[in-house]
Design a protein around this motif. Structure first.
Motif, PDB file in Angstrom:
ATOM      1  N   THR A 436       0.850  -1.185   0.000  1.00  0.00           N
ATOM      2  CA  THR A 436       0.000   0.000   0.000  1.00  0.00           C
ATOM      3  C   THR A 436       0.888   1.238   0.000  1.00  0.00           C
ATOM      4  OG1 THR A 436      -1.699  -1.186   1.241  1.00  0.00           O
ATOM      5  CG2 THR A 436      -1.842   1.217   1.206  1.00  0.00           C
ATOM      6  N   GLN A 456      -3.234   0.527  -3.629  1.00  0.00           N
ATOM      7  CA  GLN A 456      -2.751  -0.823  -3.398  1.00  0.00           C
ATOM      8  C   GLN A 456      -2.123  -1.365  -4.678  1.00  0.00           C
ATOM      9  OE1 GLN A 456      -2.984  -2.580  -0.429  1.00  0.00           O
ATOM     10  NE2 GLN A 456      -1.704  -4.158  -1.390  1.00  0.00           N
ATOM     11  N   ASN A 458      -0.649  -4.590  -6.469  1.00  0.00           N
ATOM     12  CA  ASN A 458      -0.792  -6.030  -6.255  1.00  0.00           C
ATOM     13  C   ASN A 458       0.510  -6.785  -6.516  1.00  0.00           C
ATOM     14  OD1 ASN A 458      -0.561  -6.539  -9.050  1.00  0.00           O
ATOM     15  ND2 ASN A 458      -2.783  -6.586  -9.355  1.00  0.00           N
TER      16      ASN A 458
END
Length: 483
Positions: A436, A456, A458
């Protein structure tokens, strides 16, 4: 140097948080990495610079501050104390200028050093004053156009080029005139003379003795590169040098002539950037560079001259000005210099001052001071710049128009949208580690968290974002959310 043109520019509504600095970041948020970004604190007095080093520049990760000329200058109260009076030296004394005295200057240097910020002084040694009549300088020194007793100069220490009747430069395509005639009637020192070089060298060494770390050499192109080198050879210690070499089309004096002396400020960077933002496409920035080698050019979106000349973006361009600074601080070309200035309504207007012309303390909560260096998106992109270091550009993407995105290795990623409309729901591919991230264009990283929006990333390096008009997103590994 000061061109005599002023272009009125309409104030643009900013969608990024730009009209006010948004408050200084906490010291705990100081970014890591090598610090080389310069803040040009134009016309700030010495006390205010010292305070700003402690409160904002150091914590934000700026590496240096450029201060206005510290030597005694003319006092033009009849002309309203214009900003350019400071670029007309009367002597090399530091005892009394519109920004403070010698003790205040020394205290400012100490305060900045304590905050981890170097001090670069803007120095003027191509010329003295431009007034034909005699007068008294800011420190009480008497002078006439070619007579400066306190500086140790007399008539024979100046060029008298014998052209154009008034000795002014008439043809900028004539090297002799550019470097031997007078710029706007300013008494042109004979920097080829050993005595003159000694006097200038003594001034610079005095500044070094107070802890100054480097010099911005004003009007360098109006002196032969060898003359500048001979002056710098007289320095008693190391100093970072960058020289103002403004280059116009077809002019014979070029920035590359001065690279042997140090770095150069080449305004073509700012003009090219403004042209792309104003009338071309951000997609053209993919190969953005300069004629001067990247490791020797000072990059800037604007400066005190171009603010008034209309050739570059300025604080009046609001959000687009922030986007241009964000690009400069994210892109691996040159040493970035961020302009910080005051508001003005005419070309000559000096900084906020008292009735005697003394510069008032800078107040970033006042509309009188622009404080661009403290605008949240610019201030926080200094940390981005420090974090990514010399990492290569990766993952470039553009829409063929005014939306671009790119990474800096696996350390940072930035999206810039200069369209009049938003970019909705787009996924961006990065090399960032999963996690994050604080969007530093809109929020301050604070104690492992973020006082603003987060994104965010991934496991495959992708994140999704909605980008507003004339807005962006900037993520870097120094602003990961750990809480």
């Amino acid at each position: 140097m000061f061109p005599r043109v002023l272009v009125a520019v309409a104030l643009v509504a900013a969608l990024l948080t730009v009209p006010s600095p948004g408050g200084p970041p906490p010291a705990a948020a100081a970014p890591s990495g090598e610090r080389d970004v310069i803040a040009q604190m134009f016309q700030w007095n010495w006390d205010s610079v010292g305070r700003e080093c402690r409160d904002t520049l150091g914590p934000a990760g700026y590496g240096a501050v450029q201060v206005s000329p510290p030597s005694e200058h003319v006092v033009l109260d009849g002309e309203g104390h214009p900003w350019w009076q400071d670029y007309q030296p009367v002597s090399y004394d530091l005892d009394d200028t519109r920004r403070g005295d010698r003790a205040a200057f020394a205290a400012m240097v100490a305060d900045c050093h304590a905050a981890g910020v170097k001090v670069y002084a803007d120095v003027v040694f191509n010329h003295m004053t431009g007034q034909e009549e005699c007068g008294t300088g800011s420190g009480g020194s008497s002078y006439c156009h070619y007579e400066y007793p306190d500086a140790g100069y007399g008539y024979g220490d100046f060029h008298h080029c014998g052209r154009n009747g008034d000795d002014d430069i008439a043809d900028y395509h004539d090297r002799y005139e550019v470097q031997n005639c007078e710029l706007l009637n300013l008494a042109d020192l004979d920097t080829g003379a050993p005595y003159v070089r000694d006097r200038i060298g003594g001034y610079l060494n005095d500044l070094l003795s107070l802890g100054v770390d480097g010099f911005r050499v004003d009007a360098a192109k109006h002196m032969a590169a060898g003359d500048v080198a001979a002056v710098l050879d007289r320095l008693n210690g190391p100093a970072y040098i960058y020289q103002e070499v403004l280059h116009g089309a077809g002019e014979p004096v070029t920035p590359d002539e001065y690279l042997g002396n140090g770095d150069v400020y080449d305004e073509r960077y700012a003009r090219d950037l403004a042209r792309i933002f104003d009338s071309e496409r951000l997609a053209y920035l993919r190969d953005f560079g300069t004629a001067v080698p990247s490791d020797q050019v000072i990059a800037g979106v604007d400066n005190h001259d171009s603010q008034r000349g209309g050739s570059t973006l300025t604080f009046r361009d609001g959000a687009r000005f922030s986007l241009a600074n964000a690009f400069m601080l994210a892109w691996p070309v040159g040493t970035p210099r961020v302009m910080s200035s005051y508001g003005f309504t005419d070309f000559d207007q000096g900084p906020p001052s008292d009735a005697t012309g003394k510069t008032l303390d800078a107040d970033c909560s006042s509309a009188a001071w622009q404080c661009e260096h403290a605008w949240q998106p610019i201030r926080n992109m200094v940390g981005f710049h420090n974090e990514v270091g010399d990492a290569p550009v990766t993952r470039w993407w553009d829409n063929g128009g005014d939306t671009i995105a790119f990474g800096r290795g696996d350390s940072g990623y930035v999206v810039l949208n200069d369209r009049a409309g938003p970019v909705d729901g787009r996924w961006f591919a990065t090399d960032l580690p999963q996690g994050t991230y604080c969007d530093v264009l809109h929020g301050d990283p604070v104690d492992g968290g973020c006082a603003g929006p987060t994104y965010q990333v991934n496991a495959d390096g992708w994140f999704r974002a909605d980008i507003g008009a004339h807005d962006g997103v900037a993520l870097h590994t120094g602003a990961r959310v750990t809480g």
